[in-house]
Design a protein around this motif. Structure first.
Motif, PDB file in Angstrom:
ATOM      1  N   TYR A 148       0.810  -1.227   0.000  1.00  0.00           N
ATOM      2  CA  TYR A 148       0.000   0.000   0.000  1.00  0.00           C
ATOM      3  C   TYR A 148       0.844   1.278   0.000  1.00  0.00           C
ATOM      4  O   TYR A 148       0.282   2.377  -0.027  1.00  0.00           O
ATOM      5  CB  TYR A 148      -0.912   0.051   1.225  1.00  0.00           C
ATOM      6  N   GLN A 149       2.162   1.144   0.101  1.00  0.00           N
ATOM      7  CA  GLN A 149       2.988   2.364   0.088  1.00  0.00           C
ATOM      8  C   GLN A 149       2.981   2.977  -1.324  1.00  0.00           C
ATOM      9  O   GLN A 149       2.721   2.282  -2.317  1.00  0.00           O
ATOM     10  CB  GLN A 149       4.421   2.022   0.518  1.00  0.00           C
ATOM     11  N   SER A 150       3.335   4.244  -1.393  1.00  0.00           N
ATOM     12  CA  SER A 150       3.260   4.951  -2.678  1.00  0.00           C
ATOM     13  C   SER A 150       4.387   4.513  -3.620  1.00  0.00           C
ATOM     14  O   SER A 150       5.369   3.905  -3.200  1.00  0.00           O
ATOM     15  CB  SER A 150       3.325   6.456  -2.434  1.00  0.00           C
ATOM     16  N   SER A 161      -3.874   2.619  -3.617  1.00  0.00           N
ATOM     17  CA  SER A 161      -2.493   2.603  -4.118  1.00  0.00           C
ATOM     18  C   SER A 161      -2.286   1.404  -5.041  1.00  0.00           C
ATOM     19  O   SER A 161      -1.465   1.459  -5.957  1.00  0.00           O
ATOM     20  CB  SER A 161      -1.507   2.543  -2.959  1.00  0.00           C
ATOM     21  N   ILE A 184      -9.030   4.771   0.801  1.00  0.00           N
ATOM     22  CA  ILE A 184      -7.669   5.276   1.024  1.00  0.00           C
ATOM     23  C   ILE A 184      -7.341   5.108   2.504  1.00  0.00           C
ATOM     24  O   ILE A 184      -8.114   5.538   3.366  1.00  0.00           O
ATOM     25  CB  ILE A 184      -7.576   6.760   0.612  1.00  0.00           C
ATOM     26  N   HIS A 186      -5.281   6.359   5.354  1.00  0.00           N
ATOM     27  CA  HIS A 186      -4.439   7.521   5.668  1.00  0.00           C
ATOM     28  C   HIS A 186      -3.217   7.122   6.486  1.00  0.00           C
ATOM     29  O   HIS A 186      -2.200   7.809   6.453  1.00  0.00           O
ATOM     30  CB  HIS A 186      -5.278   8.583   6.389  1.00  0.00           C
ATOM     31  N   LYS A 217      -0.716   5.920   4.079  1.00  0.00           N
ATOM     32  CA  LYS A 217      -0.259   7.061   3.279  1.00  0.00           C
ATOM     33  C   LYS A 217       0.588   8.040   4.099  1.00  0.00           C
ATOM     34  O   LYS A 217       1.120   9.017   3.561  1.00  0.00           O
ATOM     35  CB  LYS A 217      -1.461   7.817   2.702  1.00  0.00           C
ATOM     36  N   THR A 229       6.179   9.264   3.932  1.00  0.00           N
ATOM     37  CA  THR A 229       6.596   9.917   2.687  1.00  0.00           C
ATOM     38  C   THR A 229       8.076   9.624   2.423  1.00  0.00           C
ATOM     39  O   THR A 229       8.802   9.193   3.324  1.00  0.00           O
ATOM     40  CB  THR A 229       6.426  11.447   2.786  1.00  0.00           C
TER      41      THR A 229
END
Ligand code: 13P
Ligand code: SF4
Length: 305
Positions: free
Chosen positions: A26-28, A237, A259, A261, A264, A267
């Motif tokens: 699920y990480q960007s 993601s 989503i 959070h 997310k 960063t």
């Protein structure tokens, strides 16, 4: 600094400071690109035991970093951003489960890995979404108290009808945002598309899906399928990653609101600062908690074979 400059610095610091970066699916995308290993909760648990570096940085949520620490207590383990908590992991109090164990002495307590290290200390085995069916089949006991996700529990119970699963009311608030109305609308808009969902979704949604699986099982299914379009019922993601990986296919989210959070929260600058020693949180668990919680995770790894 640009994204590429940060990535170069991260690669340099990983080597200099002997770090391995684990990232949940699920990480960007930018975090995927600097991670050493990316996967679902089961894969990350396996990697937690195998990595040889002295430091591990988890890009995911707290219970995942705790799992690494439990499986590799000799390593220094960091959570990239300490606000990244899984709300489901905190839904069940240890005292409540201890009371239930007393009331139901002939039941085995099986916990989704999305639980705190403390709660794992009183459970017989853990499961992840990709290993749950196999583990429940392999547990010698026919009576299972399954915590905390009743949606995953319902899905497993349907795959393993020979076992009796007692479920409690817990679950993932992110996946609960997906409704059958979303499925109806998506089918109208994209009638050719296959619907792939995570078993954390409500049973009414799961019942309408073409495929049910963990995050990486959804990715593998979409990549290997001959179909050309897919509606994805998990954290969004995964839609993004599939768009990067399969340029010849179309991917749509089942709900634009799916989503997480917490997932997310981490960063690329968080990762960079953590490697520099300026951010992140070192995971510290008492020896006794590690010893007791490890039994349930070891049982998961053993029963999933
Ligand atoms: P998996 O990647 O194991 O399917 O887990 C999904 C999830 O919600 C993790 O928090
Ligand atoms: Fe927890 Fe759900 Fe987020 Fe996964 S997606 S970390 S289960 S809240």
């Amino acid at each position: 600094m640009t994204i590429n400059e940060i990535k170069e610095e991260i690669e340099r610091l990983k080597k200099e400071k002997d770090f391995t970066i684990l990232a949940h699916a699920y990480q960007s995308q930018d975090i995927w690109e600097i991670a050493d290993y990316i996967g679902d909760s089961f894969y990350l648990s396996q990697k937690a035991q195998e990595v040889s570096s002295s430091n591990v940085l988890m890009c995911g949520v707290r219970f995942m970093a705790e799992t690494v620490k439990i499986l590799s207590p000799e390593k220094t383990v960091f959570l990239a951003n300490s606000i990244a908590e899984c709300p489901m992991a905190d839904q069940m109090d240890k005292e409540v489960i201890e009371q239930l164990k007393e009331d139901m002495p002939d039941y085995s307590v099986v916990a989704y890995i999305n639980t705190t290290a403390e709660l794992k200390t009183i459970c017989d085995a853990c499961v992840t979404s990709s290993s749950a069916v196999k583990i429940i089949k392999n547990i010698p006991n026919d009576k299972i108290l399954f915590i905390p996700d009743c949606n995953l529990g319902d899905w497993v119970a349907k795959q393993v009808p020979e076992k009796h699963l007692e479920l409690l009311r817990g679950g993932c608030p992110t996946h609960l945002r997906i409704t059958t109305a979303n499925v109806k609308k998506a089918k109208e808009l994209y009638p050719e598309a296959l619907i792939l969902v995570h078993p954390e979704c409500h049973p009414t949604v799961v019942g309408l899906a073409d495929f049910v699986g963990s995050t990486t099982e959804i990715i593998s299914y979409a990549k290997s399928s001959k179909a050309k379009s897919f509606i994805i019922g998990t954290e969004n993601s995964i839609v993004e990653h599939l768009k990067f990986e399969c340029q010849d296919k179309e991917f749509y989210p089942l709900s634009k609101d799916c989503i997480c959070h917490n997932m997310k929260a981490t960063t690329l600058p968080d990762v960079y600062k953590c490697l520099k020693g300026e951010a992140g949180e070192e995971i510290l668990l008492e020896e006794d908690v590690i010893f007791k919680a490890r039994k349930s995770i070891d049982e998961m790894l053993r029963l999933a074979k």
